[in-house]
Scaffold this active site. Structure first.
Site, short mmCIF file in Angstrom:
data_model
loop_
_atom_site.label_atom_id
_atom_site.label_comp_id
_atom_site.label_asym_id
_atom_site.label_seq_id
_atom_site.Cartn_x
_atom_site.Cartn_y
_atom_site.Cartn_z
N ASP A 1 -0.98 -11.49 4.59
CA ASP A 1 -0.42 -10.15 4.48
C ASP A 1 -1.46 -9.15 5.00
O ASP A 1 -2.55 -9.01 4.43
CB ASP A 1 -0.10 -9.85 3.02
CG ASP A 1 0.72 -8.59 2.83
OD1 ASP A 1 0.69 -7.73 3.72
OD2 ASP A 1 1.37 -8.48 1.77
N HIS B 1 3.80 -10.00 4.71
CA HIS B 1 4.28 -8.97 3.81
C HIS B 1 5.80 -9.08 3.64
O HIS B 1 6.57 -8.35 4.26
CB HIS B 1 3.91 -7.61 4.39
CG HIS B 1 3.99 -6.49 3.41
ND1 HIS B 1 3.15 -6.38 2.32
CD2 HIS B 1 4.82 -5.41 3.34
CE1 HIS B 1 3.45 -5.29 1.65
NE2 HIS B 1 4.47 -4.68 2.23
N SER C 1 5.87 -4.57 -2.83
CA SER C 1 4.94 -3.64 -2.22
C SER C 1 4.76 -2.40 -3.11
O SER C 1 4.31 -2.51 -4.25
CB SER C 1 5.40 -3.30 -0.81
OG SER C 1 4.38 -2.66 -0.07
#
Length: 271
Positions: A190, A217, A121
């Site tokens: 996601d 995610h 991320s």
């Protein structure tokens, strides 16, 4: 037996080295003695206003909240303190603290050698930036050590749920793309960093491999993915079979569950 690969690992927004290390436990076990995964903390401690549920608007409407569930207990356990590689200033024109994080990474890089970097991320966005900066270190003189780069260019970068940061600092960095071999892992479902957002980072890399999973995610942790990630870290040029399957991946690694805002919509995050 010493590990034959050493990999720098960068956590996501509101996680930290301890949290992310635990969440990648299956990958650490798969790597065994062959890959040394070195987890480090982002230098910026997040305050309550920075975490999901805050009324502060996000600088990016495409990103929902993530946050680490453990952060709620950070007061009792310092190892759960939520951290970040950057935050946004009030008018959202630049990533606050980004340069401090780059200089912190410089100090890590000058202290030991790494074969590659793995980020999740926000950490994935940062991993790509560091990979590009090691190719063009003179773009940011404070990154240099006595006029020289702190570390040779990396052999590979793994960006899971990554994105290209929208900050002027990145424009010259990614101009003409960067060439470090990069594995981009994208979750088709996601909703935190949507596929279109991840594709902006894919477009910034000239030497890339893209793998998709049907989950959200998180770092996929099914058996075929663990083997694939280990194989890639050992040899990014190897002809590895794709780990992608038609089934969904259980979110048991790097999980970040969106929180609900008062109106029932997903809260937004300052990535």
């Amino acid at each position: 037996m010493a590990a034959i690969r050493t990999v720098l690992v960068l956590h996501g927004y509101s996680q930290n080295a301890s949290i992310f290390s635990k969440r990648l436990g299956a990958l650490r076990r798969e790597c065994g003695n062959s890959v040394d995964l070195v987890f480090i903390d982002g230098p910026h401690i997040l305050q309550p206003a920075d975490l999901p549920g805050s009324t502060t608007p996000s600088p990016d409407d495409n990103l929902a909240s993530l946050g680490a569930a453990e952060a709620a207990n950070a007061g009792a356990d310092p190892t759960l303190t939520p951290r970040a590689w950057w935050k946004f200033n009030p008018d959202k024109t630049f990533a606050y603290g980004l340069r401090e994080s780059i200089e912190a990474i410089r100090d890590v890089l000058k202290s030991r050698r790494f074969d590659g970097v793995l980020g999740f991320s926000q950490g994935a966005a940062f991993a790509a930036m560091i990979s590009a900066l090691l190719e063009k270190p003179h773009l940011y003189p404070p990154f240099l050590v006595e006029g020289q780069p702190p570390h040779p260019p990396l052999k590979f970068c793994i960006a899971v749920s990554g994105f290209r940061l929208r900050d002027p600092f990145c424009d010259p960095l990614f101009a003409g793309q960067y060439s470090t071999p990069t594995l981009h892992v994208i979750g088709k479902n996601d909703i935190i960093v949507v596929e279109e957002r991840s594709r902006t980072l894919v477009e910034a890399s000239s030497n890339k491999r893209v793998e998709e999973h049907q989950g959200g995610h998180f770092v996929p942790s099914k058996r075929q993915w663990l083997k694939f990630l280990r194989g890639y870290m050992l040899d990014p040029s190897a002809e590895l079979l794709s780990p992608s399957t038609s089934g969904s991946s259980a979110p048991n690694s790097g999980t970040a569950t969106p929180t609900e805002s008062r109106d029932g919509a997903a809260a937004t995050l300052k990535l």
